[in-house]
Design a protein around this motif. Structure first.
Motif, PDB file in Angstrom:
ATOM      1  N   SER A  29       0.829  -1.199   0.000  1.00 54.71           N
ATOM      2  CA  SER A  29       0.000   0.000   0.000  1.00 54.71           C
ATOM      3  C   SER A  29       0.867   1.254   0.000  1.00 54.71           C
ATOM      4  CB  SER A  29      -0.888   0.002   1.252  1.00 54.71           C
ATOM      5  OG  SER A  29      -1.530   1.250   1.401  1.00 54.71           O
ATOM      6  N   SER A  30       0.319   2.332  -0.525  1.00 55.65           N
ATOM      7  CA  SER A  30       1.043   3.609  -0.501  1.00 55.65           C
ATOM      8  C   SER A  30       0.913   4.309   0.851  1.00 55.65           C
ATOM      9  CB  SER A  30       0.531   4.521  -1.617  1.00 55.65           C
ATOM     10  OG  SER A  30      -0.838   4.828  -1.417  1.00 55.65           O
ATOM     11  N   ILE A  31       0.121   3.752   1.739  1.00 51.89           N
ATOM     12  CA  ILE A  31       0.015   4.339   3.087  1.00 51.89           C
ATOM     13  C   ILE A  31       1.284   4.004   3.858  1.00 51.89           C
ATOM     14  CG2 ILE A  31      -1.240   4.275   5.277  1.00 51.89           C
ATOM     15  CD1 ILE A  31      -3.783   3.897   3.691  1.00 51.89           C
ATOM     16  N   GLU A  32       1.844   5.008   4.467  1.00 46.26           N
ATOM     17  CA  GLU A  32       3.106   4.855   5.180  1.00 46.26           C
ATOM     18  C   GLU A  32       2.966   3.898   6.372  1.00 46.26           C
ATOM     19  OE1 GLU A  32       1.187   8.908   6.052  1.00 46.26           O
ATOM     20  OE2 GLU A  32       1.417   7.569   4.351  1.00 46.26           O
ATOM     21  N   ASN A  33       4.004   3.092   6.586  1.00 41.44           N
ATOM     22  CA  ASN A  33       3.992   2.083   7.656  1.00 41.44           C
ATOM     23  C   ASN A  33       3.741   2.706   9.018  1.00 41.44           C
ATOM     24  OD1 ASN A  33       4.460  -0.062   5.943  1.00 41.44           O
ATOM     25  ND2 ASN A  33       6.672  -0.015   6.218  1.00 41.44           N
ATOM     26  N   ALA A  34       4.337   3.857   9.283  1.00 38.06           N
ATOM     27  CA  ALA A  34       4.161   4.498  10.589  1.00 38.06           C
ATOM     28  C   ALA A  34       2.697   4.855  10.835  1.00 38.06           C
ATOM     29  CB  ALA A  34       5.046   5.735  10.701  1.00 38.06           C
ATOM     30  N   LEU A  35       1.989   5.263   9.788  1.00 33.37           N
ATOM     31  CA  LEU A  35       0.566   5.585   9.945  1.00 33.37           C
ATOM     32  C   LEU A  35      -0.234   4.322  10.211  1.00 33.37           C
ATOM     33  CD1 LEU A  35      -1.728   7.581  10.039  1.00 33.37           C
ATOM     34  CD2 LEU A  35      -1.836   7.495   7.531  1.00 33.37           C
ATOM     35  N   PHE A  36       0.045   3.259   9.461  1.00 34.32           N
ATOM     36  CA  PHE A  36      -0.631   1.988   9.735  1.00 34.32           C
ATOM     37  C   PHE A  36      -0.388   1.563  11.186  1.00 34.32           C
ATOM     38  CE2 PHE A  36      -1.143   0.238   5.200  1.00 34.32           C
ATOM     39  CZ  PHE A  36      -2.529   0.276   5.261  1.00 34.32           C
ATOM     40  N   ASP A  37       0.850   1.639  11.651  1.00 38.47           N
ATOM     41  CA  ASP A  37       1.144   1.216  13.024  1.00 38.47           C
ATOM     42  C   ASP A  37       0.460   2.112  14.047  1.00 38.47           C
ATOM     43  OD1 ASP A  37       2.595  -1.208  13.174  1.00 38.47           O
ATOM     44  OD2 ASP A  37       4.371  -0.216  12.399  1.00 38.47           O
ATOM     45  N   LEU A  38       0.375   3.414  13.776  1.00 40.96           N
ATOM     46  CA  LEU A  38      -0.323   4.322  14.686  1.00 40.96           C
ATOM     47  C   LEU A  38      -1.799   3.946  14.766  1.00 40.96           C
ATOM     48  CD1 LEU A  38       0.371   6.858  16.421  1.00 40.96           C
ATOM     49  CD2 LEU A  38      -0.536   8.221  14.524  1.00 40.96           C
ATOM     50  N   VAL A  39      -2.401   3.673  13.625  1.00 39.43           N
ATOM     51  CA  VAL A  39      -3.805   3.237  13.579  1.00 39.43           C
ATOM     52  C   VAL A  39      -3.961   1.899  14.300  1.00 39.43           C
ATOM     53  CG1 VAL A  39      -5.596   2.370  12.006  1.00 39.43           C
ATOM     54  CG2 VAL A  39      -4.462   4.556  11.548  1.00 39.43           C
ATOM     55  N   HIS A  40      -3.045   0.971  14.059  1.00 40.55           N
ATOM     56  CA  HIS A  40      -3.119  -0.340  14.716  1.00 40.55           C
ATOM     57  C   HIS A  40      -2.986  -0.198  16.230  1.00 40.55           C
ATOM     58  CE1 HIS A  40      -1.789  -2.466  10.761  1.00 40.55           C
ATOM     59  NE2 HIS A  40      -3.019  -2.001  10.708  1.00 40.55           N
ATOM     60  N   PHE A  41      -2.129   0.709  16.664  1.00 38.25           N
ATOM     61  CA  PHE A  41      -1.973   0.950  18.101  1.00 38.25           C
ATOM     62  C   PHE A  41      -3.281   1.486  18.687  1.00 38.25           C
ATOM     63  CE2 PHE A  41      -0.461   3.393  21.805  1.00 38.25           C
ATOM     64  CZ  PHE A  41       0.279   2.423  22.457  1.00 38.25           C
ATOM     65  N   ARG A  42      -3.910   2.451  17.998  1.00 40.65           N
ATOM     66  CA  ARG A  42      -5.157   3.036  18.504  1.00 40.65           C
ATOM     67  C   ARG A  42      -6.287   2.004  18.538  1.00 40.65           C
ATOM     68  NH1 ARG A  42      -7.986   4.622  21.874  1.00 40.65           N
ATOM     69  NH2 ARG A  42      -9.828   5.858  21.424  1.00 40.65           N
ATOM     70  N   VAL A  43      -6.425   1.223  17.491  1.00 39.27           N
ATOM     71  CA  VAL A  43      -7.475   0.193  17.471  1.00 39.27           C
ATOM     72  C   VAL A  43      -7.229  -0.826  18.582  1.00 39.27           C
ATOM     73  CG1 VAL A  43      -8.456  -1.708  16.115  1.00 39.27           C
ATOM     74  CG2 VAL A  43      -8.054   0.521  15.039  1.00 39.27           C
ATOM     75  N   SER A  44      -5.985  -1.159  18.817  1.00 43.06           N
ATOM     76  CA  SER A  44      -5.649  -2.109  19.883  1.00 43.06           C
ATOM     77  C   SER A  44      -5.950  -1.528  21.260  1.00 43.06           C
ATOM     78  CB  SER A  44      -4.182  -2.521  19.775  1.00 43.06           C
ATOM     79  OG  SER A  44      -3.958  -3.190  18.549  1.00 43.06           O
ATOM     80  N   GLN A  45      -5.838  -0.196  21.411  1.00 41.90           N
ATOM     81  CA  GLN A  45      -6.259   0.445  22.659  1.00 41.90           C
ATOM     82  C   GLN A  45      -7.757   0.251  22.851  1.00 41.90           C
ATOM     83  OE1 GLN A  45      -4.992   4.537  21.974  1.00 41.90           O
ATOM     84  NE2 GLN A  45      -3.451   4.354  23.596  1.00 41.90           N
ATOM     85  N   ILE A  46      -8.522   0.531  21.811  1.00 42.04           N
ATOM     86  CA  ILE A  46      -9.983   0.408  21.891  1.00 42.04           C
ATOM     87  C   ILE A  46     -10.371  -1.024  22.243  1.00 42.04           C
ATOM     88  CG2 ILE A  46     -12.119   0.459  20.526  1.00 42.04           C
ATOM     89  CD1 ILE A  46     -10.738   2.758  18.892  1.00 42.04           C
ATOM     90  N   ASN A  47      -9.718  -1.986  21.606  1.00 41.61           N
ATOM     91  CA  ASN A  47     -10.053  -3.400  21.809  1.00 41.61           C
ATOM     92  C   ASN A  47      -9.375  -4.020  23.029  1.00 41.61           C
ATOM     93  OD1 ASN A  47     -11.756  -3.538  19.550  1.00 41.61           O
ATOM     94  ND2 ASN A  47     -10.038  -3.956  18.187  1.00 41.61           N
ATOM     95  N   LYS A  48      -8.483  -3.278  23.646  1.00 39.32           N
ATOM     96  CA  LYS A  48      -7.769  -3.745  24.840  1.00 39.32           C
ATOM     97  C   LYS A  48      -6.951  -5.009  24.572  1.00 39.32           C
ATOM     98  CE  LYS A  48     -11.176  -1.688  27.952  1.00 39.32           C
ATOM     99  NZ  LYS A  48     -11.727  -0.797  26.974  1.00 39.32           N
ATOM    100  N   CYS A  49      -6.229  -4.992  23.456  1.00 38.69           N
ATOM    101  CA  CYS A  49      -5.385  -6.131  23.087  1.00 38.69           C
ATOM    102  C   CYS A  49      -3.947  -5.847  23.527  1.00 38.69           C
ATOM    103  CB  CYS A  49      -5.449  -6.388  21.586  1.00 38.69           C
ATOM    104  SG  CYS A  49      -4.419  -7.785  21.085  1.00 38.69           S
ATOM    105  N   ALA A  50      -3.548  -6.417  24.638  1.00 39.05           N
ATOM    106  CA  ALA A  50      -2.227  -6.146  25.218  1.00 39.05           C
ATOM    107  C   ALA A  50      -1.089  -6.577  24.299  1.00 39.05           C
ATOM    108  CB  ALA A  50      -2.105  -6.830  26.576  1.00 39.05           C
ATOM    109  N   PHE A  51      -1.240  -7.728  23.644  1.00 41.43           N
ATOM    110  CA  PHE A  51      -0.165  -8.188  22.765  1.00 41.43           C
ATOM    111  C   PHE A  51       0.079  -7.188  21.640  1.00 41.43           C
ATOM    112  CE2 PHE A  51       1.692 -10.330  19.150  1.00 41.43           C
ATOM    113  CZ  PHE A  51       2.769 -10.983  19.732  1.00 41.43           C
TER     114      PHE A  51
END
Length: 154
Positions: A29-51
């Motif tokens: 994807s043309s979306i930068e990796n850092a943005l994907f990881d930031l989004v993944h971090f935020r979604v994981s906060q919402i879902n409370k996924c510690a791993f």
């Protein structure tokens, strides 16, 4: 104490590999990796996924992300140090993760369209789908929280 759960690494390897083609697609994807990881971090906060929180915080820090931005991510709307593109991605990810109303509000969609091309918005959506899937797998079966090493799943 959590009872012993199925270990995806051992028992469910074939099932979990069903997500790998999605990861391969997103890597192009043309979306930068850092943005994907930031989004993944935020979604994981919402879902409370510690791993996943452990994993994405380590990956983000390895990419040079500041601790301040990680600590404040839960309140990104009030913080001055996220770009308009990041804010649009975070709002999009939250709306897709928390589908309380059954649809993404028009204002979130319109804002996302000002920051992302049609293809990028599709890719961002697929990234949100992917992290929600991984969160649910890790939450359902448990994961070895704290064991992740940067780049382990690259």
């Amino acid at each position: 104490m959590m009872k012993q759960r199925i270990k995806i690494n051992e028992t469910g390897r074939e099932a979990i590999t069903a997500l790998y083609p999605l990861n391969k697609y997103l890597a192009k994807s043309s979306i930068e990796n850092a943005l994907f990881d930031l989004v993944h971090f935020r979604v994981s906060q919402i879902n409370k996924c510690a791993f996943c929180l452990d994993m994405h915080s380590k990956d983000l820090r390895a990419m040079g992300e500041s601790e301040q931005r990680l600590y404040v991510l839960d309140a990104w709307r009030e913080a001055p140090f996220y770009s308009d593109r990041e804010k649009a991605a975070l709002a999009w990810a939250e709306a897709l993760t928390q589908l309380g109303s059954g649809s993404v509000p028009d204002e979130i969609y319109e804002n996302a369209r000002t920051q992302f091309s049609e293809q990028e918005l599709i890719d961002l959506t697929m990234g949100v789908i992917a992290i929600n899937s991984y969160n649910r797998i890790n939450i359902a079966f448990g994961a070895d929280v704290g064991s992740y090493k940067v780049g382990q799943f690259a």
